[in-house]
Design a protein around this motif. Structure first.
Motif, PDB file in Angstrom:
ATOM      1  N   ALA A   1      45.586 -23.653  27.739  1.00 31.49           N
ATOM      2  CA  ALA A   1      44.723 -22.863  26.855  1.00 31.49           C
ATOM      3  C   ALA A   1      45.394 -21.536  26.564  1.00 31.49           C
ATOM      4  O   ALA A   1      46.447 -21.214  27.126  1.00 31.49           O
ATOM      5  N   LEU A   2      44.750 -20.755  25.710  1.00 34.95           N
ATOM      6  CA  LEU A   2      45.141 -19.362  25.484  1.00 34.95           C
ATOM      7  C   LEU A   2      44.272 -18.500  26.395  1.00 34.95           C
ATOM      8  O   LEU A   2      43.043 -18.589  26.350  1.00 34.95           O
ATOM      9  N   TYR A   3      44.903 -17.705  27.230  1.00 32.90           N
ATOM     10  CA  TYR A   3      44.166 -16.837  28.141  1.00 32.90           C
ATOM     11  C   TYR A   3      44.183 -15.425  27.570  1.00 32.90           C
ATOM     12  O   TYR A   3      45.245 -14.823  27.393  1.00 32.90           O
ATOM     13  N   LEU A   4      42.996 -14.941  27.302  1.00 34.28           N
ATOM     14  CA  LEU A   4      42.833 -13.644  26.660  1.00 34.28           C
ATOM     15  C   LEU A   4      42.301 -12.622  27.644  1.00 34.28           C
ATOM     16  O   LEU A   4      41.402 -12.903  28.432  1.00 34.28           O
ATOM     17  N   CYS A   5      42.842 -11.442  27.550  1.00 33.43           N
ATOM     18  CA  CYS A   5      42.353 -10.297  28.311  1.00 33.43           C
ATOM     19  C   CYS A   5      41.684  -9.352  27.324  1.00 33.43           C
ATOM     20  O   CYS A   5      42.174  -9.158  26.196  1.00 33.43           O
ATOM     21  N   ALA A   6      40.573  -8.778  27.709  1.00 32.81           N
ATOM     22  CA  ALA A   6      39.880  -7.814  26.856  1.00 32.81           C
ATOM     23  C   ALA A   6      39.588  -6.563  27.656  1.00 32.81           C
ATOM     24  O   ALA A   6      39.197  -6.647  28.825  1.00 32.81           O
ATOM     25  N   SER A   7      39.790  -5.410  27.033  1.00 33.02           N
ATOM     26  CA  SER A   7      39.459  -4.167  27.744  1.00 33.02           C
ATOM     27  C   SER A   7      38.320  -3.451  27.035  1.00 33.02           C
ATOM     28  O   SER A   7      38.122  -3.601  25.828  1.00 33.02           O
ATOM     29  N   SER A   8      37.557  -2.718  27.805  1.00 29.74           N
ATOM     30  CA  SER A   8      36.477  -1.908  27.249  1.00 29.74           C
ATOM     31  C   SER A   8      36.392  -0.610  28.051  1.00 29.74           C
ATOM     32  O   SER A   8      36.813  -0.553  29.198  1.00 29.74           O
ATOM     33  N   PRO A   9      35.835   0.427  27.424  1.00 26.95           N
ATOM     34  CA  PRO A   9      35.840   1.726  28.078  1.00 26.95           C
ATOM     35  C   PRO A   9      35.037   1.757  29.373  1.00 26.95           C
ATOM     36  O   PRO A   9      35.397   2.429  30.334  1.00 26.95           O
ATOM     37  N   ARG A  10      33.935   0.981  29.385  1.00 25.98           N
ATOM     38  CA  ARG A  10      33.041   0.982  30.526  1.00 25.98           C
ATOM     39  C   ARG A  10      32.624  -0.453  30.778  1.00 25.98           C
ATOM     40  O   ARG A  10      32.917  -1.329  30.002  1.00 25.98           O
ATOM     41  N   PRO A  11      31.948  -0.737  31.859  1.00 21.16           N
ATOM     42  CA  PRO A  11      31.536  -2.119  32.089  1.00 21.16           C
ATOM     43  C   PRO A  11      30.540  -2.559  31.042  1.00 21.16           C
ATOM     44  O   PRO A  11      29.860  -1.749  30.434  1.00 21.16           O
ATOM     45  N   ILE A  12      30.458  -3.833  30.866  1.00 21.18           N
ATOM     46  CA  ILE A  12      29.672  -4.371  29.766  1.00 21.18           C
ATOM     47  C   ILE A  12      28.181  -4.201  30.010  1.00 21.18           C
ATOM     48  O   ILE A  12      27.377  -4.415  29.122  1.00 21.18           O
ATOM     49  N   ASP A  13      27.783  -3.807  31.212  1.00 19.30           N
ATOM     50  CA  ASP A  13      26.365  -3.543  31.422  1.00 19.30           C
ATOM     51  C   ASP A  13      26.012  -2.093  31.170  1.00 19.30           C
ATOM     52  O   ASP A  13      24.957  -1.635  31.549  1.00 19.30           O
ATOM     53  N   SER A  14      26.901  -1.368  30.552  1.00 15.85           N
ATOM     54  CA  SER A  14      26.566  -0.039  30.049  1.00 15.85           C
ATOM     55  C   SER A  14      26.335  -0.158  28.553  1.00 15.85           C
ATOM     56  O   SER A  14      26.461  -1.233  27.987  1.00 15.85           O
ATOM     57  N   TYR A  15      26.005   0.910  27.896  1.00 16.85           N
ATOM     58  CA  TYR A  15      25.655   0.821  26.489  1.00 16.85           C
ATOM     59  C   TYR A  15      26.845   0.525  25.603  1.00 16.85           C
ATOM     60  O   TYR A  15      26.716  -0.150  24.590  1.00 16.85           O
ATOM     61  N   SER A  16      28.004   1.009  25.984  1.00 16.00           N
ATOM     62  CA  SER A  16      29.189   0.838  25.139  1.00 16.00           C
ATOM     63  C   SER A  16      29.896  -0.441  25.523  1.00 16.00           C
ATOM     64  O   SER A  16      30.608  -0.491  26.515  1.00 16.00           O
ATOM     65  N   TYR A  17      29.670  -1.495  24.742  1.00 16.44           N
ATOM     66  CA  TYR A  17      30.150  -2.803  25.119  1.00 16.44           C
ATOM     67  C   TYR A  17      31.448  -3.235  24.474  1.00 16.44           C
ATOM     68  O   TYR A  17      31.984  -4.269  24.824  1.00 16.44           O
ATOM     69  N   GLU A  18      31.951  -2.465  23.507  1.00  8.83           N
ATOM     70  CA  GLU A  18      33.048  -2.973  22.691  1.00  8.83           C
ATOM     71  C   GLU A  18      34.184  -3.508  23.556  1.00  8.83           C
ATOM     72  O   GLU A  18      34.662  -2.823  24.457  1.00  8.83           O
TER      73      GLU A  18
END
Lengths: 112, 116
Positions: free
Chosen positions: B87-104
Motif C-alpha cells: 500500500a501507500l503509507y501516508l504520514c500527516a502532521s497537524s499543529p495539535r492533536p486531533i481532539d483539539s479544535y484545530s484539526y487540519e
C-alpha cells in the motif's frame, strides 16, 4: 463502527459545468469535515474543511455545505477546469477525535 | 517552508520481513498520524501520536507499531509483512492533536510499500 459514504464514485463533466460530491457520516459526535484532492501519484491535499458550527463555507470556486441533522455534507465546484480532474475524498473525524475516517473517493474528470 | 517529508519513497520487501518507515512533520507541528492507502481506496487510519504519546489507534493488528521522537518525527514499523500490507503509507502532521479544535492534517508524499 464509524463510517463515511461518498457518492458518486465517478463524475464526468464538461469544462465550465458544476460538480457536486456528497458524503454521509455515521458518528453523530463528528464535528470536523475536510475535503482532500489527490492527483495521480501524489499526496492528498487539503482543499477545504468545515466545522459543525458552520453550515456553509466558500473559497473561490469551491464550497462545502453541512447538514448535521441529516449527517450530510457536500462539495460543490463551480466553473470546473481540466486541472480540477483528480480523486476527491471527504472525511470526518471520529467522535473520539483521534482519527479521520475517509470516504472511498470520487474520480472527477473534466473534459475541455 | 518545508512540508511533511517521508522516507523512503519506495520499498520492496518479501513476506515475513520487517519494515520501518519514517516521517518528519511540518516545522512547529507536534502531532503525527499514519494512514494506509490501498490502491483505489481512501486512506485508513493506523495511529496518531502527540508529544510522543499514542493518542489513537485504528483497526490494525499488533504487527503495526509506531513511535514519536522528541523532535516530533515518527517511525512506523510493520513486522511479519503480508502481501496485503502492500500500500501507500501516508504520514500527516497537524499543529495539535486531533481532539483539539484545530484539526487540519497535512499529508506527506507517502512511502509506496510492495510486499512480494
Amino acid at each position: 463502527g464509524e463510517n463515511v459514504e461518498q457518492h458518486p464514485s465517478t463524475l464526468s463533466v464538461q469544462e465550465g459545468d458544476s460538480a457536486v460530491i456528497k458524503c454521509t457520516y455515521s458518528d453523530s459526535a463528528s464535528n470536523y469535515f475536510p475535503w482532500y484532492k489527490q492527483e495521480l501519484g501524489k499526496r492528498p491535499q487539503l482543499i477545504i474543511d468545515i466545522r459543525s458550527n458552520v453550515g456553509e463555507k466558500k473559497d473561490q470556486r469551491i464550497a462545502v455545505t453541512l447538514n448535521k441533522t441529516a449527517k450530510h455534507f457536500s462539495l460543490h465546484i463551480t466553473e470546473t477546469q481540466p486541472e480540477d480532474s483528480a480523486v476527491y475524498f471527504c472525511a470526518a473525524n471520529t467522535g473520539r477525535g483521534t482519527a479521520l475516517i475517509f470516504g472511498k473517493g470520487t474520480t472527477l474528470s473534466v473534459s475541455s | 517552508d518545508a512540508g511533511v517529508t517521508q522516507s523512503p519513497t519506495h520499498l520492496i520487501k518479501t513476506r515475513g520481513q520487517q519494515v520501518t518507515l519514517r516521517c518528519s512533520p511540518i516545522s512547529g507541528h507536534k502531532s503525527v498520524s499514519w494512514y494506509q492507502q490501498v490502491l483505489g481506496q481512501g486512506p485508513q487510519f493506523i495511529f496518531q501520536y502527540y508529544e510522543k504519546e499514542e493518542r489513537g489507534r485504528g483497526n490494525f493488528p499488533d504487527r503495526f507499531s509506531a513511535r514519536q521522537f522528541p523532535n516530533y518525527s515518527s517511525e512506523l514499523n510493520v513486522n511479519a509483512l503480508l502481501l496485503g500490507d502492500s500500500a501507500l503509507y501516508l504520514c500527516a502532521s497537524s499543529p495539535r492533536p486531533i481532539d483539539s479544535y484545530s484539526y487540519e492534517q497535512y499529508f506527506g508524499p507517502g512511502t509506496r510499500l510492495t510486499v512480494t
